[in-house]
Write a protein that holds these residues in place. Structure first.
Motif, PDB file in Angstrom:
ATOM      1  N   ALA A 187       3.442   5.752  -5.591  1.00 23.39           N
ATOM      2  CA  ALA A 187       3.245   5.824  -7.035  1.00 23.39           C
ATOM      3  C   ALA A 187       2.183   6.861  -7.383  1.00 23.39           C
ATOM      4  CB  ALA A 187       2.851   4.462  -7.572  1.00 23.39           C
TER       5      ALA A 187
ATOM      6  N   THR B  94       2.075   1.790  -3.417  1.00 23.56           N
ATOM      7  CA  THR B  94       1.004   2.330  -4.258  1.00 23.56           C
ATOM      8  C   THR B  94       0.818   3.817  -3.995  1.00 23.56           C
ATOM      9  OG1 THR B  94      -0.111   0.199  -4.093  1.00 23.56           O
ATOM     10  CG2 THR B  94      -1.415   2.048  -4.909  1.00 23.56           C
ATOM     11  N   ARG B  95       0.771   4.178  -2.719  1.00 24.07           N
ATOM     12  CA  ARG B  95       0.589   5.590  -2.380  1.00 24.07           C
ATOM     13  C   ARG B  95       1.713   6.440  -2.949  1.00 24.07           C
ATOM     14  NH1 ARG B  95      -3.183   6.823   1.548  1.00 24.07           N
ATOM     15  NH2 ARG B  95      -4.189   5.015   2.490  1.00 24.07           N
TER      16      ARG B  95
ATOM     17  N   GLU C 151       0.841  -1.209   0.000  1.00 23.92           N
ATOM     18  CA  GLU C 151       0.000   0.000   0.000  1.00 23.92           C
ATOM     19  C   GLU C 151       0.873   1.254   0.000  1.00 23.92           C
ATOM     20  OE1 GLU C 151      -2.933   0.350   3.223  1.00 23.92           O
ATOM     21  OE2 GLU C 151      -2.482   2.497   3.205  1.00 23.92           O
TER      22      GLU C 151
END
Ligand SMILES: Nc1ncnc2c1ncn2[C@@H]1O[C@H](COP(=O)(O)OP(=O)(O)OP(=O)(O)O)[C@@H](O)[C@H]1O
Ligand SMILES: [Mg+2]
Lengths: 248, 416
Positions: free
Chosen positions: B328, B325-326, B322
């Motif tokens: 990115a 992802t954050r 996560e």
């Protein structure tokens, strides 16, 4: 309105890389994931990156998305040298200029579609009202207007990927980077997602996707083939025009 | 700035969602903080209570009064030098008062003699033992802050005549007259009847230190008539300006040397004491109690903090993907740092609030069950607890939050 099979005239150069290399040192051994890649990508191109497993596709993609830095070589994004950007500037570029779509969707499991799509807007400092409005709008654009309050586990795989695409689009990025976006979907759903990318392309978006499926790459207007960290072939035009069967 | 606020709001939401989805884990982790905060807060109330009781007892002595005594108010190694000193006589007070009156611009106001003795005191079927019986003059109220809930202190006339009247402490009144008005009743002390003319306002006791609540006061004349043998006497002198206590002390030493008729080469054969001297011997004791108590209870909070740190590390590990992802999506290092700091802080604050509420209830119950136990809950304590729990969250969350913010985005995204 242009037809499905038209190739739109590309705009100015967005991505300009020259002689990029990437090496991973693992103990004694040095893995050379990229061994000198040069590439120019213009606005409103639709590019597929193909190649066998381990050829460096994801590595190149991470590089293009400013998630990773090259061991050597030059990278200019929208005319700015990426090597000179600090961490916050890179984060800002990823936030505003790049939209990521992952093979595994990478949605926040406990948040609704709306909240997932809002996330890049939060990092961009958009106020709450505009955020919700914009996120709902983009979700409607990808055909999920009636699913905005669903959580990922209440959505099908294809719907999840649509949420992820909406999230990638929400800040109006210069390019969309998708690493095997259909890799976790069945072929029919995958085809629907490709339909969506086609639509985005027709609306002027720049799309770069990684795939090793010829059927998927067939949608792109340009195909780059990697092998052992080098560009083996760079074909502008539909891959179908090429009668050479590509080695897998 | 605005962006920071949005990120902050987002972080709170994430923290709340995170706590809700890991309810058991969050509760167990918060429990450490809850216990820690309860311990620290209860210790805080006790320290508070001790300090207040201490100050109250000190106030009895008065900060503008000098005490002429045989023994100094501090531990002495050479007690034999003091043992053979002449006793302080109540008559000195009169002499001193004449001298004060004769001195222009004296720093002293009035000298008051006191004699005391322990006696039991009876009324009807009720009896109180070991009551501190004080014989003094009506000037006593000048030197002491002593109020009466009922009746009054004895006046000059009663003082001069040595009338058989007493002013009794609150606890004495309570024990002797559980259901009656004590005023004008006659109590029996040492076989003599004394009329109650006043009851002191309740003062409260503290760790057995002296309190008005368990004493009675009567005119010195009456006291000397019945109890003079073996009684302890001293003279207290009220100072005009307490900012010039040292000058007043010097003046009083001079006067006392004249009273005692000491030639210049002889050392003082009496001690002049003040509240401050008492305080400076007791303050370190009070402070050590506070420090030791807070340190020991602080340890339990520390254990709670380690729990928080541990759980935040687990949380970072679990959500590595996560975090990737954050990043990115454009989260900066600061954003990630903030997110995990808020998570640990929210957990600690929640624990802190619950702990505070429980501590408050416990204080309430202790106060009900044992009113004499020195505890005192204050707003300052509440604020301190909240700040301490927030700080605990920030400190214990920092290392994991920092490691999260430093994660390489690609490695984080690849993490399974
Ligand atoms: N963090 C890393 N440490 C060491 N080697 C790595 C690391 N990341 C990638 N590699 C190596 O770099 C090479 C290229 O990897 P990459 O993930 O880009 O391949 P790919 O083309 O995306 O393959 P696939 O189609 O299987 O996803 C591989 O040989 C891989 O083992
Ligand atoms: Mg890959």
């Amino acid at each position: 309105m242009e037809t499905r099979n038209s190739i739109r005239p590309p705009g100015p150069v967005v991505i300009d890389i020259e002689n990029i290399t990437k090496e991973y040192v693992m103990g004694e051994e040095v893995v050379r994931a990229l061994r000198g890649v040069s590439l120019q990508i213009r606005r409103n191109e639709y590019l597929a990156i193909m190649g066998p497993s381990g050829s460096g596709k994801s590595t190149l993609m991470n590089m293009l998305g400013c998630l990773d830095t090259p061991s050597a070589g030059r990278y200019e994004f929208n005319g700015k040298n990426v090597a000179e950007m600090d961490d916050d500037e890179l984060a800002a570029v990823r936030n505003r200029e790049i939209g990521f779509v992952f093979q595994t969707f990478n949605l926040l499991p406990r948040s609704t579609s709306l909240r997932n799509v809002e996330l890049p807007l939060i990092y961009a400092g958009i106020n709450p009202d505009r955020r919700v409005e914009r996120a709902a709008q983009v979700l409607a654009d990808v055909g999920l207007g009636d699913r905005i309050h669903h959580k990922p586990n209440e959505l099908s795989g294809g719907q999840r990927q649509r949420v992820a695409i909406a999230r990638a689009l929400v800040n109006g990025p210069s390019i969309i980077l998708a690493d095997e976006p259909t890799g976790n979907l069945d072929s029919k759903t995958g085809e629907e997602i490709m339909e969506l990318f086609e639509n985005l392309y027709q609306h002027g978006n720049t799309i770069i996707l990684v795939t090793h499926e010829r059927d998927i790459a067939a949608h792109a207007r340009r195909t780059v083939h990697l092998r052992d960290g080098l560009i083996e072939m760079d074909h502008v035009g539909f891959i179908a025009e090429l009668d050479m069967p590509l080695a897998r | 700035m605005k962006r920071f606020l949005y990120e902050l709001g987002e972080s709170w939401k994430i923290a709340a969602a995170q706590m809700r989805s890991n309810l058991t884990r969050s509760t167990l982790t918060a429990l450490g903080v809850i216990i820690g905060i309860i311990a620290v807060t209860l210790m805080g109330t006790a320290v508070n209570g001790i300090s207040i009781g201490f100050d109250k007892s000190m106030a009895v002595l008065g900060d503008d009064v000098l005490y002429v005594t045989q023994w100094p108010w501090k531990p002495v190694d050479d007690w034999w030098n003091y043992r053979d000193r002449k006793k302080i006589k109540t008559e000195y007070a009169e002499t001193l008062n004449r001298m004060i009156a004769a001195t222009p611009n004296s720093n002293l106001v009035v000298a008051v003699p006191t004699s005391n003795f322990m006696r039991s005191i009876k009324y009807g079927g009720n009896q109180v033992n070991n009551v501190f019986v004080l014989g003094t003059t009506s000037d006593f109220i000048i030197t002491s802050t002593i109020d009466c809930t009922a009746g009054r202190f004895f006046n000059e006339l009663e003082s001069r005549d040595g009338a058989n009247v007493v002013v009794i402490g609150y606890d004495v009144a309570d024990a002797l007259f559980p259901s009656e008005n004590p005023i004008d009743k006659s109590v029996l002390i040492n076989g003599q009847l004394f009329k109650v003319i006043g009851v002191n306002t309740r003062q409260g006791t503290f760790l057995g230190l002296f309190s008005w609540d368990s004493m009675v006061a009567m005119p010195l004349g009456a006291f000397n008539k019945y109890f003079s043998a073996k009684s302890e006497s001293d003279v207290r002198v009220k100072v005009k300006d307490k900012t010039r206590l040292a000058d007043a002390k010097d003046e009083l030493i001079g006067l006392m040397r004249r009273v005692r008729g000491l030639p210049p080469e002889k050392k003082d054969d009496f001690s002049i004491n003040e509240q401050q001297a008492f305080k400076s011997t007791l303050d370190p004791v009070k402070n050590s109690i506070a420090i030791a108590g807070l340190f020991i209870t602080g340890l339990s909070l520390f254990v709670g903090a380690i729990g928080i740190m541990n759980i935040t590390f687990v949380s970072v590990k679990e959500r590595t993907k996560e975090i990737g992802t954050r990043k990115a999506l454009g989260a900066r290092r600061r954003t990630i740092l903030l997110q995990f700091l808020i998570e640990s802080t929210a957990l600690c604050l929640l624990g802190g609030f619950i702990g505070l509420v429980l501590a408050f209830l416990m204080c309430f119950l202790i106060g009900k069950a044992a009113p004499s136990f020195p505890i005192h809950f204050s707003l300052g304590l509440v604020m301190a607890s909240v700040i301490v729990s927030a700080m605990t969250g920030l400190v214990s969350g920092f290392a994991p939050a920092w490691s999260a913010s430093r994660l390489d985005p690609v490695a984080a995204l690849r993490y399974e």
